[in-house]
Design a protein around this motif. Structure first.
Motif, PDB file in Angstrom:
ATOM      1  N   UNK A   1     -18.136  -4.230  26.726  1.00  0.00           N
ATOM      2  CA  UNK A   1     -17.330  -3.319  25.647  1.00  0.00           C
ATOM      3  C   UNK A   1     -17.137  -4.042  24.609  1.00  0.00           C
ATOM      4  N   UNK A   2     -17.228  -3.260  23.442  1.00  0.00           N
ATOM      5  CA  UNK A   2     -16.506  -3.803  22.140  1.00  0.00           C
ATOM      6  C   UNK A   2     -15.230  -4.377  22.111  1.00  0.00           C
ATOM      7  N   UNK A   3     -15.070  -5.685  21.203  1.00  0.00           N
ATOM      8  CA  UNK A   3     -13.786  -6.259  21.509  1.00  0.00           C
ATOM      9  C   UNK A   3     -14.270  -7.816  21.314  1.00  0.00           C
TER      10      UNK A   3
ATOM     11  N   UNK B   1      -8.478 -18.824  15.723  1.00  0.00           N
ATOM     12  CA  UNK B   1      -8.023 -17.818  15.038  1.00  0.00           C
ATOM     13  C   UNK B   1      -9.018 -17.034  14.177  1.00  0.00           C
ATOM     14  N   UNK B   2     -10.032 -17.890  13.667  1.00  0.00           N
ATOM     15  CA  UNK B   2     -10.987 -17.360  12.848  1.00  0.00           C
ATOM     16  C   UNK B   2     -11.818 -16.198  13.791  1.00  0.00           C
TER      17      UNK B   2
ATOM     18  N   UNK C   1     -10.741  -8.497  15.119  1.00  0.00           N
ATOM     19  CA  UNK C   1      -9.805  -7.678  14.960  1.00  0.00           C
ATOM     20  C   UNK C   1      -9.885  -6.954  13.402  1.00  0.00           C
ATOM     21  N   UNK C   2      -9.873  -7.946  12.508  1.00  0.00           N
ATOM     22  CA  UNK C   2      -9.800  -7.363  11.223  1.00  0.00           C
ATOM     23  C   UNK C   2     -11.244  -6.990  10.423  1.00  0.00           C
ATOM     24  N   UNK C   3     -12.183  -8.018  11.210  1.00  0.00           N
ATOM     25  CA  UNK C   3     -13.543  -7.470  10.401  1.00  0.00           C
ATOM     26  C   UNK C   3     -14.241  -6.307  11.321  1.00  0.00           C
ATOM     27  N   UNK C   4     -13.639  -5.988  12.376  1.00  0.00           N
ATOM     28  CA  UNK C   4     -14.409  -4.967  13.263  1.00  0.00           C
ATOM     29  C   UNK C   4     -15.570  -5.561  13.740  1.00  0.00           C
ATOM     30  N   UNK C   5     -15.995  -6.670  13.674  1.00  0.00           N
ATOM     31  CA  UNK C   5     -17.199  -7.087  14.571  1.00  0.00           C
ATOM     32  C   UNK C   5     -17.129  -7.613  15.963  1.00  0.00           C
TER      33      UNK C   5
ATOM     34  N   UNK D   1     -12.649  -8.395   4.525  1.00  0.00           N
ATOM     35  CA  UNK D   1     -14.103  -8.312   4.649  1.00  0.00           C
ATOM     36  C   UNK D   1     -14.735  -6.974   4.397  1.00  0.00           C
ATOM     37  N   UNK D   2     -15.894  -7.136   3.717  1.00  0.00           N
ATOM     38  CA  UNK D   2     -16.433  -5.651   3.725  1.00  0.00           C
ATOM     39  C   UNK D   2     -17.759  -5.571   4.395  1.00  0.00           C
TER      40      UNK D   2
END
Lengths: 321, 286
Positions: free
Chosen positions: A28-30, A175-176, A182-186, B13-14
């Motif tokens: 699943x995504x994550x 961390x990257x 989480x932040x980039x949504x990938x 990020x975009x």
């Protein structure tokens, strides 16, 4: 949507080596950790997902597509960071990542912009016009990550991203990856043979051994009910254990530590009162998340085989930390 | 306290929502990249030395021929002979450029990154081959164009310009045949070797390896052996094809075997391309 779904996936190489055997798993995504010892079939799994190898039998779907048929479309939306060296030393990071962006189908000017962006996100903005040959191992790993990220994929496949890094470099890389997830949504699939290392950032884990699925689960399921307090006293460990057991706490010995499941806030009070009443020198009282390795060791095992290799890997890593 | 005059925004990020090009434009981009790399463009100064040295020598030869023709009004060397005269330089050029295009990627381990992208293995091989063939063709076509322009200004009547144009176009065709044959062999050899210097040596070797065979066949006292001798080496093979197809009246050396030379050349190129594709099918499944 399920990112990767396999059904009885089997891959046997020409020389009779079975890399994957009857693997059925849904990812699943994550941020998903794919763990297994060296030779467990992780790289074969990635190559099949990318459509570079065809499975011997069984089905696989990636982002809703079949890699054996729509490999190009999948590869346009997936970023891949290989395990080994893959960088030309005589190019600058900016040139190389720009070229790789174009190879992913970005138009010329966009490729240059996004290459700069990707290098900024991995923390190489200032150094991007220097030749890659002069980079440290940590910087090279970041370039490898940047080239996988540059075309804004929906799924990142990272093969041993912390390979060759020192402890600080490992933490920075992890961390990257966590930020990307989480932040980039990938969505990210991280392969590693060190369970203890990636469990910190993963939302789900898939463990394979010898090409077979050991266990696949969301980490939240696994750790929700397993908050544990560890208590260490310099002396009188047995007395304390007896006292806590008398207070109806299901206490467990683990070497010099006492492990007490954390029911609610009163658990702290009960332990502290017991220690104070016995007048023992308290060394440590802290909350720890259950090591996933222990969960793999004690939890129900899908294939029925003891996952000794995994528990071992996790324990070793835990010992180093 | 003064108000801050500028604010730094962390835009974060975009996601990319713009166009994503398909396989064909990607292969095109790889071809252009390879063509530029062949002449060291976008590479370090060191990578420019050898290609441009060879370009320089070819340009000087062309300039001298053009000047002599303007002086004397006589063509000392035709377009086809020009290409044959420079065949050694073409081999050197291929030996420098082919490793730069493929051995380098093998050595650096970049191939998995290409194959994890929308293009396919055979796309990579063909784009590299096209880049090498085009670069080799340009190496010859550029100076030939100079020669043609020079000749066109030195002839006295318009009809002669048309004749000259015909010769020039035939010459370009012959140069293209050279570029294809030499490019296929050079790229195939380079794709098997990781080290650039080793690959360069092996390419030169692969062109020269069978020249003694040709030499021996040439001195045999049988006419047929002499006429077929050229088939044994890529350089003389193309030369024989040229005698038959591009140089009117040049068939003396090969007798009536012109079509055989043409077929052998075709077979050589097809086999080379198939082997190249097979090579990249294998390298990718590792």
């Amino acid at each position: 949507m399920t990112l990767i779904a396999t059904q009885s996936l089997t891959k046997t190489y020409g020389n009779g080596v079975t890399a994957l055997a009857d693997l059925t798993v849904g990812i699943e995504p994550g941020i998903v950790g794919l763990v297994g010892a060296n030779g467990a079939g992780k790289s074969t799994f990635i190559k099949i997902v990318l459509g570079l190898l065809s499975p011997t039998s069984g089905q696989v779907r990636v982002l809703g597509l079949d890699p054996t048929v729509d490999g190009n479309q999948i590869r346009a939306r997936v970023g891949y960071m290989p395990e080994h060296d893959c960088l030309p030393p005589d190019l600058s990071a900016a040139e190389f990542v720009t070229h790789m962006a174009r190879m992913s189908g970005l138009p010329k000017t966009t490729a240059r912009e996004r290459a700069s962006e990707a290098l900024r996100h991995v923390g190489l903005y200032e150094e991007r016009y220097r030749q890659i040959g002069g980079y440290s191992t940590g910087m090279k790993q970041r370039v490898k990550l940047a080239q996988a990220l540059v075309h804004d994929p929906d799924l990142l496949l990272l093969d041993e991203p912390t390979n060759g890094l020192d402890p600080a470099g490992r933490d920075a890389m992890l961390n990257l990856i966590e930020r990307i997830g989480t932040e980039f949504g990938i969505s990210v699939l991280v392969c590693s043979h060190l369970l203890g290392e990636i469990e910190r950032i993963c939302t789900a884990l898939v463990a394979i051994d010898g090409g077979r699925l050991l266990r696949a689960a969301q980490l939240s399921d696994m750790t929700a009910a397993t908050e544990v307090l560890s208590v260490e006293v310099s002396e009188g460990t047995d007395e304390l254990a007896a006292r806590l057991a008398a207070a109806n706490l299901p206490v467990r010995r683990d070497g010099r530590l006492l492990l007490v499941p954390l029911a609610d806030e009163t658990t702290y009070d009960l332990i502290l009162t017991a220690v104070a009443e016995l007048d023992l020198p308290l060394h440590r009282l802290d909350q720890r998340r259950h090591r996933v390795a222990e969960l793999f060791a004690t939890g129900p095992v899908a294939s029925g085989e003891p996952p000794a290799a995994l528990a071992g890997a996790g324990a070793t890593e835990g010992g180093i930390r | 306290m003064s108000q801050p005059t500028g604010v730094i925004h962390d835009i974060g990020y975009q996601r990319y929502t713009g166009p994503r090009l398909g396989r064909r434009p990607i292969v095109g981009a790889l071809y252009v990249h390879g063509l530029r790399a062949a002449f060291g463009l976008g590479r370090s100064a060191k990578a420019k030395v050898f290609p441009w040295l060879i370009v320089g020598v070819v340009a000087v030869v062309a300039a001298v021929l053009t000047a002599l023709r303007a002086r004397t009004g006589q063509a000392l060397v035709g377009y086809a002979e020009f290409t044959e005269m420079l065949s050694m330089l073409i081999i050197f050029f291929c030996a420098v450029v082919a490793p730069e295009l493929v051995s380098r990627d093998l050595h650096n381990g970049v191939l998995p990154l290409y194959f994890a992208r929308p293009l396919r293995r055979q796309d990579y091989a063909l784009a590299r081959l096209a880049a090498l063939v085009s670069a080799t063709f340009l190496l010859l076509a550029g100076p030939m164009t100079v020669m043609f322009v020079g000749a066109a200004f030195s002839v006295d009547r318009l009809g002669a310009v048309w004749d000259e144009l015909g010769d020039y176009l035939v010459g370009l065709g012959y140069a293209a045949v050279h570029a294809v044959v030499f490019g296929v062999l050079a790229l195939l050899v380079a794709s098997l070797l990781r080290r650039r210097a080793v690959a360069a040596g092996a390419i030169v070797g692969s062109f020269l390896l069978t020249t003694p065979v040709v030499g021996v066949l040439m001195v045999l006292p049988y006419e047929r052996a002499t006429q077929l001798a050229g088939l044994a080496s890529p350089v003389t093979l193309v030369g024989g094809l040229g005698d038959w197809a591009f140089e009117p009246g040049g068939e003396a050396e090969i007798g009536g075997y012109g079509p055989l030379y043409a077929l052998t050349t075709l077979g050589f190129v097809v086999a080379g391309v198939l082997l190249l594709l097979a090579r990249y099918r294998k390298v990718a499944s590792k």
